[in-house]
Design an enzyme around this catalytic site. Structure first.
Site, short mmCIF file in Angstrom:
data_model
loop_
_atom_site.label_atom_id
_atom_site.label_comp_id
_atom_site.label_asym_id
_atom_site.label_seq_id
_atom_site.Cartn_x
_atom_site.Cartn_y
_atom_site.Cartn_z
N ARG A 306 39.34 28.69 37.00
CA ARG A 306 40.29 27.78 37.64
C ARG A 306 39.96 26.39 37.11
O ARG A 306 38.79 26.05 36.97
CB ARG A 306 40.16 27.81 39.16
CG ARG A 306 40.43 29.18 39.78
CD ARG A 306 40.22 29.14 41.29
NE ARG A 306 40.48 30.44 41.91
CZ ARG A 306 39.57 31.38 42.10
NH1 ARG A 306 38.31 31.16 41.73
NH2 ARG A 306 39.88 32.54 42.66
N LYS A 336 36.50 26.58 45.32
CA LYS A 336 37.35 27.38 46.19
C LYS A 336 36.69 28.66 46.68
O LYS A 336 36.76 29.01 47.86
CB LYS A 336 38.65 27.72 45.44
CG LYS A 336 39.71 28.39 46.28
CD LYS A 336 40.99 28.50 45.48
CE LYS A 336 42.12 29.00 46.35
NZ LYS A 336 43.40 29.02 45.62
N ARG A 401 44.20 31.99 32.62
CA ARG A 401 43.44 32.80 33.60
C ARG A 401 44.08 34.19 33.74
O ARG A 401 43.39 35.21 33.75
CB ARG A 401 43.41 32.06 34.93
CG ARG A 401 42.67 32.76 36.06
CD ARG A 401 42.48 31.77 37.21
NE ARG A 401 42.06 32.45 38.43
CZ ARG A 401 40.81 32.81 38.69
NH1 ARG A 401 39.86 32.60 37.79
NH2 ARG A 401 40.50 33.40 39.82
N HIS A 424 37.83 36.92 42.16
CA HIS A 424 38.88 37.63 42.88
C HIS A 424 38.28 38.75 43.72
O HIS A 424 37.17 39.19 43.44
CB HIS A 424 39.85 38.32 41.90
CG HIS A 424 40.87 37.42 41.32
ND1 HIS A 424 41.58 37.75 40.17
CD2 HIS A 424 41.34 36.22 41.70
CE1 HIS A 424 42.43 36.78 39.89
NE2 HIS A 424 42.30 35.85 40.79
N TYR A 433 46.91 41.31 37.35
CA TYR A 433 47.24 41.85 36.03
C TYR A 433 48.46 42.76 36.08
O TYR A 433 49.19 42.90 35.10
CB TYR A 433 46.03 42.50 35.36
CG TYR A 433 45.59 43.86 35.85
CD1 TYR A 433 46.37 44.99 35.65
CD2 TYR A 433 44.36 44.02 36.47
CE1 TYR A 433 45.95 46.24 36.08
CE2 TYR A 433 43.92 45.27 36.89
CZ TYR A 433 44.73 46.37 36.69
OH TYR A 433 44.31 47.61 37.11
#
Length: 498
Positions: A306, A336, A401, A424, A433
């Protein structure tokens, strides 16, 4: 009670009340999250974010309950005949008092009552409850307690007058951080809450369920979902006593073309082309800035980071360390999804993009030292998109990303490993994806599978041919052995002749 004892008691009440009344309210919250490190349960998804919020709320509740126990212990130790109890979302004062007007309890002159003074069950409310306990204790000790509007609950009901959205907004930040950590992430999130409310709700309207829902239902899609999320936080922060009865819209993301590797490599060179063709600049700080943004581009492409994860306290020393043999990037804990160590998805791009070049890193370090607030980080994050447009890149920073998520799938990297690398959850990674897995990537995936099958078939045929050759040679050896055994004299004669 003797006059001397009563005087000492009054002195105790007076001192304690003064201490609580003059205590800075921030003292109640300063150390609440001092040693609190919530697990990295958020990946930016709704479920992940809510898990982290829940962990923070549990920490707040634990501290609140501890402070409530301490408050009652102190009241008891100082012989104040009042205790504080929590009932739902409110705090009440419990004390034995003269009978309330209209209370017909036979044979009694006193009774235990729970007084509702309209005090919320939070740390700020607890501070108020302690002050009120000392005040009530003083009246009980002096035998001067009387049932008035305050203790009958009439004033507390009057206090519950509905405020306007604007009036609450003025106190929103103070109330918000009473139950949340003040981190880089939360300081980035909160200004967006303020902005959303100011842009969408008339500040002169009352903060009622109907007024909120009317505005929310007048919009659709992502905007509606954003209003639901922000308004829910606003309602919960002020404990307004209702929940929104609206449903989120199902939104299909707009189509995006995720760049192929050759396009990513081509776009990397656009930064230098821009620098060579631009007009001269006299601002020394901007002459070589393009090199830092090109480095940022390369890091996003190679690691799937990110953008913020490059700017929040970057560990440049580790990145350049000889001990960093695997060329990992350490993401700071204040980002984050918290700390993680990221492995490059395309290791050869580190050399191709010259990502260990100290020059752009020095520019980055200089920029980062100037960051005085979350707003500065947001400016840098927005600058990435601006530079993409400036040099002519046809996709967005976040597409790099997404490209890493797809690439990991095509490379056969286990889903859990790829998800952890991107910060994730497995679910979020799979959605990513699958969402951006376009026709070209499907062709590539099919092609690789077919190619692998063809290779397997070829290898099978080669193995079969080798087995047949081995069998032929075995038969030749057997035939030779047989002929040798049948004519030993001929073999001996041939031997001597040789």
């Amino acid at each position: 009670m003797s006059g001397q004892n009563q005087g000492n008691c009054e002195e105790t009440y007076s001192t304690s009340t003064h201490e609580y009344a003059n205590a800075d309210s921030t003292d109640w919250f300063a150390d609440m999250f001092a040693d609190f490190e919530p697990q990295n349960t958020t990946d930016g998804s709704y479920r992940g974010t809510m898990a982290k919020i829940k962990a923070t709320e549990l920490q707040y509740q634990a501290v609140f309950e501890q402070k409530l126990v301490e408050a009652n212990t102190n009241l008891k130790r100082e012989r104040i005949r009042v205790s504080i109890k929590q009932t739902g979302n409110s705090l009440q004062l419990r004390a034995t008092l003269p009978l309330k007007p209209g209370d017909g309890s036979l044979g009694k002159t006193k009774k235990q009552y729970d007084l509702s003074l309209g005090i919320p069950a939070n740390l700020e409310g607890l501070k108020t409850a302690i002050e009120e306990s000392y005040e009530l204790g003083k009246l009980i000790a002096r035998h001067t307690f009387e049932w008035n509007e305050k203790y009958l609950g009439i004033k507390s009901r009057e206090k519950q007058e509905i405020k306007t959205i604007g009036e609450l907004l003025d106190k929103f930040e103070e109330k918000y951080y009473q139950t949340r950590q003040k981190t880089i992430t939360s300081q980035n999130t909160f200004p967006n809450y303020i902005s959303v409310i100011k842009r969408n709700f008339p500040l002169t309207h009352l903060a009622t369920k109907e007024n909120f829902e009317e505005i929310i239902n007048s919009v659709q899609g992502n905007k509606k979902n954003e209003l639901i999320a922000v308004t829910s936080v606003f309602i919960k922060t002020f404990n307004l006593g209702f929940q929104l009865d609206v449903k989120r819209d199902n939104v299909t993301p707009a189509h995006r073309e995720i760049p192929e590797d050759d396009k990513i490599i081509y776009s990397f060179d656009l930064f230098e082309k821009f620098a060579l063709n631009r007009k001269n600049t006299n601002i020394s700080d901007e002459i070589d800035t393009w090199e830092m943004w090109r480095w940022v581009y390369g890091m996003l492409a190679t690691f799937g980071l990110r953008p913020r994860e490059l700017f929040v306290q970057p560990d440049i020393n580790w990145w350049m360390s000889p001990q960093n043999l695997d060329h990992t990037w350490k993401v700071n804990k204040n980002t984050k999804t918290g700390y993680r160590e990221v492995i490059p998805f395309v290791p050869e791009w580190i050399e191709l993009f010259d990502l260990k070049n100290p020059k752009p890193l020095k520019i980055l370090e200089k920029k980062v030292t100037k960051i005085a607030s979350v707003q500065n980080i947001n400016w840098m994050r927005r600058d990435i998109s601006r530079w993409f447009r400036k040099v002519g890149i046809e996709f967005q920073p976040y597409d790099l990303r997404h490209a890493c998520a797809i690439r990991a799938h095509l490379q056969g990297i286990p889903i859990k490993a790829a998800a952890d690398n991107l910060g994730h959850t497995v679910d979020e990674h799979t959605k990513t994806y699958q969402r951006w897995f376009g026709i070209e990537n499907r062709k590539k995936a099919f092609g690789e599978v077919i190619s692998q099958k063809s290779l397997i078939e070829l290898q099978k045929n080669e193995i079969l041919a080798l087995r047949m050759e081995n069998e032929r040679l075995r038969l030749e050896v057997e035939k030779l052995k047989f002929s040798t055994t049948k004519n030993p004299e001929d073999c001996e004669q041939l031997y001597h002749q040789g």
